[in-house]
Write a protein that holds these residues in place. Structure first.
Motif, PDB file in Angstrom:
ATOM      1  N   LYS A 154      44.311  -6.655  57.869  1.00 36.49           N
ATOM      2  CA  LYS A 154      42.894  -6.964  57.732  1.00 36.49           C
ATOM      3  C   LYS A 154      42.710  -8.356  57.122  1.00 36.49           C
ATOM      4  O   LYS A 154      43.391  -8.733  56.180  1.00 36.49           O
ATOM      5  CB  LYS A 154      42.231  -5.912  56.845  1.00 36.49           C
ATOM      6  N   GLY A 155      41.783  -9.109  57.700  1.00 37.15           N
ATOM      7  CA  GLY A 155      41.463 -10.429  57.176  1.00 37.15           C
ATOM      8  C   GLY A 155      42.391 -11.529  57.621  1.00 37.15           C
ATOM      9  O   GLY A 155      42.367 -12.624  57.037  1.00 37.15           O
ATOM     10  N   THR A 156      43.207 -11.293  58.648  1.00 36.66           N
ATOM     11  CA  THR A 156      44.137 -12.325  59.116  1.00 36.66           C
ATOM     12  C   THR A 156      43.865 -12.698  60.570  1.00 36.66           C
ATOM     13  O   THR A 156      43.218 -11.953  61.310  1.00 36.66           O
ATOM     14  CB  THR A 156      45.602 -11.846  59.003  1.00 36.66           C
ATOM     15  N   ASP A 157      44.372 -13.841  60.952  1.00 41.43           N
ATOM     16  CA  ASP A 157      44.333 -14.275  62.350  1.00 41.43           C
ATOM     17  C   ASP A 157      45.394 -13.476  63.105  1.00 41.43           C
ATOM     18  O   ASP A 157      46.592 -13.582  62.828  1.00 41.43           O
ATOM     19  CB  ASP A 157      44.629 -15.771  62.418  1.00 41.43           C
ATOM     20  N   ALA A 158      44.971 -12.672  64.057  1.00 39.71           N
ATOM     21  CA  ALA A 158      45.877 -11.743  64.745  1.00 39.71           C
ATOM     22  C   ALA A 158      46.957 -12.452  65.535  1.00 39.71           C
ATOM     23  O   ALA A 158      47.977 -11.841  65.891  1.00 39.71           O
ATOM     24  CB  ALA A 158      45.074 -10.826  65.663  1.00 39.71           C
ATOM     25  N   ALA A 159      46.774 -13.736  65.838  1.00 41.17           N
ATOM     26  CA  ALA A 159      47.758 -14.470  66.639  1.00 41.17           C
ATOM     27  C   ALA A 159      48.562 -15.443  65.773  1.00 41.17           C
ATOM     28  O   ALA A 159      48.997 -16.488  66.254  1.00 41.17           O
ATOM     29  CB  ALA A 159      47.057 -15.227  67.761  1.00 41.17           C
ATOM     30  N   SER A 160      48.778 -15.096  64.498  1.00 42.09           N
ATOM     31  CA  SER A 160      49.472 -16.030  63.598  1.00 42.09           C
ATOM     32  C   SER A 160      50.690 -15.429  62.920  1.00 42.09           C
ATOM     33  O   SER A 160      51.298 -16.073  62.066  1.00 42.09           O
ATOM     34  CB  SER A 160      48.503 -16.519  62.514  1.00 42.09           C
ATOM     35  N   GLY A 161      51.088 -14.214  63.263  1.00 43.91           N
ATOM     36  CA  GLY A 161      52.152 -13.524  62.537  1.00 43.91           C
ATOM     37  C   GLY A 161      53.539 -14.100  62.779  1.00 43.91           C
ATOM     38  O   GLY A 161      53.903 -14.415  63.916  1.00 43.91           O
ATOM     39  N   VAL A 162      54.307 -14.240  61.690  1.00 44.12           N
ATOM     40  CA  VAL A 162      55.699 -14.713  61.766  1.00 44.12           C
ATOM     41  C   VAL A 162      56.572 -13.752  60.971  1.00 44.12           C
ATOM     42  O   VAL A 162      56.356 -13.576  59.768  1.00 44.12           O
ATOM     43  CB  VAL A 162      55.847 -16.137  61.193  1.00 44.12           C
ATOM     44  N   PRO A 163      57.556 -13.098  61.595  1.00 42.68           N
ATOM     45  CA  PRO A 163      58.415 -12.166  60.852  1.00 42.68           C
ATOM     46  C   PRO A 163      59.369 -12.895  59.928  1.00 42.68           C
ATOM     47  O   PRO A 163      59.855 -13.985  60.250  1.00 42.68           O
ATOM     48  CB  PRO A 163      59.166 -11.424  61.960  1.00 42.68           C
ATOM     49  N   ALA A 164      59.627 -12.294  58.757  1.00 40.05           N
ATOM     50  CA  ALA A 164      60.539 -12.917  57.793  1.00 40.05           C
ATOM     51  C   ALA A 164      61.826 -12.127  57.655  1.00 40.05           C
ATOM     52  O   ALA A 164      62.909 -12.652  57.878  1.00 40.05           O
ATOM     53  CB  ALA A 164      59.853 -13.067  56.437  1.00 40.05           C
ATOM     54  N   SER A 165      61.755 -10.854  57.261  1.00 40.86           N
ATOM     55  CA  SER A 165      62.985 -10.079  57.089  1.00 40.86           C
ATOM     56  C   SER A 165      62.694  -8.586  57.139  1.00 40.86           C
ATOM     57  O   SER A 165      61.553  -8.144  56.956  1.00 40.86           O
ATOM     58  CB  SER A 165      63.678 -10.433  55.765  1.00 40.86           C
ATOM     59  N   LEU A 166      63.771  -7.819  57.369  1.00 38.49           N
ATOM     60  CA  LEU A 166      63.711  -6.357  57.450  1.00 38.49           C
ATOM     61  C   LEU A 166      64.542  -5.740  56.340  1.00 38.49           C
ATOM     62  O   LEU A 166      65.593  -6.270  55.970  1.00 38.49           O
ATOM     63  CB  LEU A 166      64.285  -5.875  58.789  1.00 38.49           C
ATOM     64  N   ALA A 167      64.083  -4.590  55.816  1.00 40.56           N
ATOM     65  CA  ALA A 167      64.880  -3.829  54.853  1.00 40.56           C
ATOM     66  C   ALA A 167      64.289  -2.428  54.718  1.00 40.56           C
ATOM     67  O   ALA A 167      63.062  -2.265  54.592  1.00 40.56           O
ATOM     68  CB  ALA A 167      64.903  -4.510  53.479  1.00 40.56           C
ATOM     69  N   ARG A 168      65.166  -1.432  54.775  1.00 41.31           N
ATOM     70  CA  ARG A 168      64.802  -0.047  54.517  1.00 41.31           C
ATOM     71  C   ARG A 168      63.585   0.406  55.330  1.00 41.31           C
ATOM     72  O   ARG A 168      62.676   1.067  54.823  1.00 41.31           O
ATOM     73  CB  ARG A 168      64.546   0.166  53.025  1.00 41.31           C
ATOM     74  N   GLY A 169      63.564   0.052  56.601  1.00 47.25           N
ATOM     75  CA  GLY A 169      62.500   0.511  57.485  1.00 47.25           C
ATOM     76  C   GLY A 169      61.190  -0.229  57.332  1.00 47.25           C
ATOM     77  O   GLY A 169      60.149   0.244  57.829  1.00 47.25           O
ATOM     78  N   HIS A 170      61.198  -1.399  56.666  1.00 45.90           N
ATOM     79  CA  HIS A 170      59.985  -2.185  56.490  1.00 45.90           C
ATOM     80  C   HIS A 170      60.235  -3.640  56.863  1.00 45.90           C
ATOM     81  O   HIS A 170      61.340  -4.160  56.712  1.00 45.90           O
ATOM     82  CB  HIS A 170      59.472  -2.083  55.054  1.00 45.90           C
ATOM     83  N   LEU A 171      59.164  -4.276  57.354  1.00 45.51           N
ATOM     84  CA  LEU A 171      59.218  -5.663  57.788  1.00 45.51           C
ATOM     85  C   LEU A 171      58.271  -6.503  56.943  1.00 45.51           C
ATOM     86  O   LEU A 171      57.105  -6.138  56.747  1.00 45.51           O
ATOM     87  CB  LEU A 171      58.809  -5.765  59.266  1.00 45.51           C
ATOM     88  N   LEU A 172      58.760  -7.628  56.453  1.00 42.90           N
ATOM     89  CA  LEU A 172      57.919  -8.600  55.761  1.00 42.90           C
ATOM     90  C   LEU A 172      57.514  -9.674  56.761  1.00 42.90           C
ATOM     91  O   LEU A 172      58.354 -10.231  57.465  1.00 42.90           O
ATOM     92  CB  LEU A 172      58.703  -9.232  54.602  1.00 42.90           C
ATOM     93  N   PRO A 184      61.859 -15.667  52.684  1.00 42.82           N
ATOM     94  CA  PRO A 184      62.339 -14.769  51.632  1.00 42.82           C
ATOM     95  C   PRO A 184      62.914 -13.484  52.218  1.00 42.82           C
ATOM     96  O   PRO A 184      62.358 -12.903  53.146  1.00 42.82           O
ATOM     97  CB  PRO A 184      61.075 -14.497  50.807  1.00 42.82           C
ATOM     98  N   GLN A 185      64.034 -13.049  51.652  1.00 43.46           N
ATOM     99  CA  GLN A 185      64.729 -11.872  52.138  1.00 43.46           C
ATOM    100  C   GLN A 185      64.360 -10.652  51.303  1.00 43.46           C
ATOM    101  O   GLN A 185      64.432 -10.675  50.076  1.00 43.46           O
ATOM    102  CB  GLN A 185      66.244 -12.092  52.086  1.00 43.46           C
ATOM    103  N   LEU A 186      63.962  -9.580  51.975  1.00 44.57           N
ATOM    104  CA  LEU A 186      63.583  -8.351  51.287  1.00 44.57           C
ATOM    105  C   LEU A 186      64.785  -7.700  50.613  1.00 44.57           C
ATOM    106  O   LEU A 186      65.862  -7.594  51.209  1.00 44.57           O
ATOM    107  CB  LEU A 186      62.980  -7.349  52.274  1.00 44.57           C
ATOM    108  N   VAL A 187      64.600  -7.269  49.378  1.00 45.24           N
ATOM    109  CA  VAL A 187      65.594  -6.498  48.640  1.00 45.24           C
ATOM    110  C   VAL A 187      64.889  -5.259  48.114  1.00 45.24           C
ATOM    111  O   VAL A 187      63.834  -5.359  47.476  1.00 45.24           O
ATOM    112  CB  VAL A 187      66.183  -7.308  47.469  1.00 45.24           C
ATOM    113  N   ALA A 188      65.451  -4.089  48.376  1.00 46.89           N
ATOM    114  CA  ALA A 188      64.816  -2.833  47.997  1.00 46.89           C
ATOM    115  C   ALA A 188      65.479  -2.227  46.771  1.00 46.89           C
ATOM    116  O   ALA A 188      66.667  -2.446  46.506  1.00 46.89           O
ATOM    117  CB  ALA A 188      64.879  -1.834  49.151  1.00 46.89           C
ATOM    118  N   SER A 189      64.706  -1.464  46.017  1.00 50.40           N
ATOM    119  CA  SER A 189      65.299  -0.659  44.955  1.00 50.40           C
ATOM    120  C   SER A 189      66.129   0.440  45.591  1.00 50.40           C
ATOM    121  O   SER A 189      65.916   0.796  46.761  1.00 50.40           O
ATOM    122  CB  SER A 189      64.194  -0.054  44.087  1.00 50.40           C
TER     123      SER A 189
END
Length: 463
Positions: free
Chosen positions: A283-301, A346-351
């Motif tokens: 919500k509140g973002t430009d729908a055509a602007s997404g850039v993936p960063a990293s994956l961890a534990r079933g989630h994407l940043l 930035p790389q996702l790190v999970a607990s």
């Protein structure tokens, strides 16, 4: 008449005869010794060849490790939540280590000799050794350690040691470069070797339910850790979303989700055969602007631009944590645009329990569906977070260039309680953990003789 028996005197040999006999005896003896030596060498080479072939079989059971008790461990300056009187230590370890969360095991690569390596594991809580993999030869010179990562699929965890190079053969024509992957079940150390021809230096990831090998662009292959099966994907098989021009520019395979390959373009991204970022934009973002960063534990940043016309559209970006199964945003937060774009996302790190995730200046609480951006209002003094515990305590440093700098005592160390979102400074000489087990923090240090150490300190209260 029969002649009487007469003894004929034996002729005494002369000096030349003695010399001839002696030379013949020496020749015979040398021949026998040489034959025995040759036979011994042949047996030795055969034995070594058999051992090497045995170590390179498709599947192999490891040896039961012999536990080593460390009488005392160094007491480093660490955050007060860790007990330096209770723990374990190993030395001469590889730059990488991996933690299997479900089994709470730590894996590392150890040098066997000048050319061979092996993977070893231990219990993260007790330090007791669990299993040792058989020695093997990497595809590059022995002056570098093979890389190590972990991956999980269908509730089974694996450790993966890999190397890249050309096999050592006697052929005049250089063989094709290969990626060699030694895949171990974290629970019992059963090994499977997979060799994959690959023309250029690879990018290898293990953040999803498979091992993803790519060229850093659109060509990739997925290795199933359970079976060793390899499925390749080229530019023509990425399932580009209809009408997405941005998807065909700078196309790159970013990883693997439970639903398929995660692919992105210059802007916008998608899961092949699954969801498309334009339809799951926060919500509140430009729908055509997404850039993936990293994956961890079933989630994407992923990083997004605010909608045009928003008050902070020129100064801020939106960072969102998405459910990798369906693309829906779970939590989001606004951060100032950096003055200099970082060279690495930035790389996702999970607990260990998966509730909390950190990445650079970002932190997320999945249970509360809340995100944090730790920086001053003008974007200065951002935190670089390195790890987070099951209790929601994140550690990092201000003024650090990146995670590596923070872990090598760059910047000013801090801890953040994510239940309150308030950072607290730590003493300047505190060393940060490079990884977290269920109840143990993992710390690295190098002694005066340049020997690397990995230490596990128990966490007070076990959280």
């Amino acid at each position: 008449m029969r002649r009487p028996f007469r003894r004929v005197p034996r002729r005494q040999p002369g000096p030349q005869a003695f010399h001839t006999v002696t030379v013949r005896q020496r020749i015979v003896r040398l021949t026998l010794v040489g034959g025995l030596t040759l036979l011994a060498l042949l047996l030795l080479l055969t034995t070594l060849d058999v051992k090497r072939k045995k170590a390179d079989t498709a599947e192999e059971r490891p040896k039961k490790a012999v536990s080593r008790t460390v009488p005392s461990i160094p007491r480093l300056n660490v955050p007060p939540a860790y007990d330096t009187t209770r723990g374990w230590e190993i030395t001469g370890v590889s730059p990488d280590h991996a933690v299997a969360v479900d089994t709470d095991r730590v894996a590392y690569v150890e040098r066997v000799d000048d050319e061979r390596f092996r993977v070893r594991t231990l219990d993260a809580t007790t330090g007791e050794r669990t299993w040792d993999g058989a020695p093997w030869w990497p595809l590059f010179p022995g002056d570098r350690y093979p890389r190590l990562l972990s991956v999980a699929k269908d509730g089974e965890e694996y450790f993966v040691a890999w190397s890249y190079g050309r096999p050592d053969t006697e052929e005049r024509k250089p063989p094709q470069p290969l990626i060699s992957l030694d895949i171990y079940k974290a629970g019992d150390g059963t090994r499977r070797r997979v060799e994959l021809p690959w023309p250029n230096a690879p990018v290898v990831r293990g953040s999803g339910p498979g091992i993803v090998v790519s060229d850093g662009k659109a060509t990739s292959a997925v290795v199933d850790p359970a079976t060793g099966d390899v499925v390749k994907a080229g530019t023509g098989s990425l399932g580009y979303p209809k009408g997405c021009e941005n998807c065909r520019k700078l196309t790159e395979v970013h990883g693997l989700t439970d639903k398929g390959l995660l692919v992105g373009g210059v802007r916008e991204f998608w899961v092949r055969g699954g969801w498309y970022s334009r339809k799951t934009a926060p919500k509140g973002t430009d729908a055509a602007s997404g850039v993936p960063a990293s994956l961890a534990r079933g989630h994407l940043l992923a990083r997004w631009q605010p909608k045009k016309g928003a008050k902070d559209a020129r100064t801020h970006q939106v960072w969102a944590l998405h459910d990798a199964a369906n693309g829906k945003a779970v939590a989001q937060v606004r951060c100032r645009k950096p003055a200099i774009v970082p060279s690495e996302d930035p790389q996702l790190v999970a607990s260990p329990n998966g509730r909390y995730l950190v990445a650079g200046r970002l932190a997320f609480d999945l249970e509360e569906k809340k995100g944090y951006c730790f920086e001053e209002p003008d974007g200065t003094d951002p935190l670089t977070l390195t790890t987070v515990t099951n209790d929601g305590v994140a550690y990092g440093a201000t003024s650090a260039r990146n995670v590596t700098d923070a872990l090598t005592r760059g910047g000013e160390p801090v801890q953040v309680d994510l239940t309150t979102g308030v950072p607290d400074p730590l003493p300047d000489n505190v060393r940060l953990a490079s990884g977290e087990g269920t109840s143990t923090g993992l710390f690295r240090w190098t002694d005066a003789k340049d020997v690397p150490h990995l230490i596990g300190y128990a966490r007070r209260g076990g959280g």
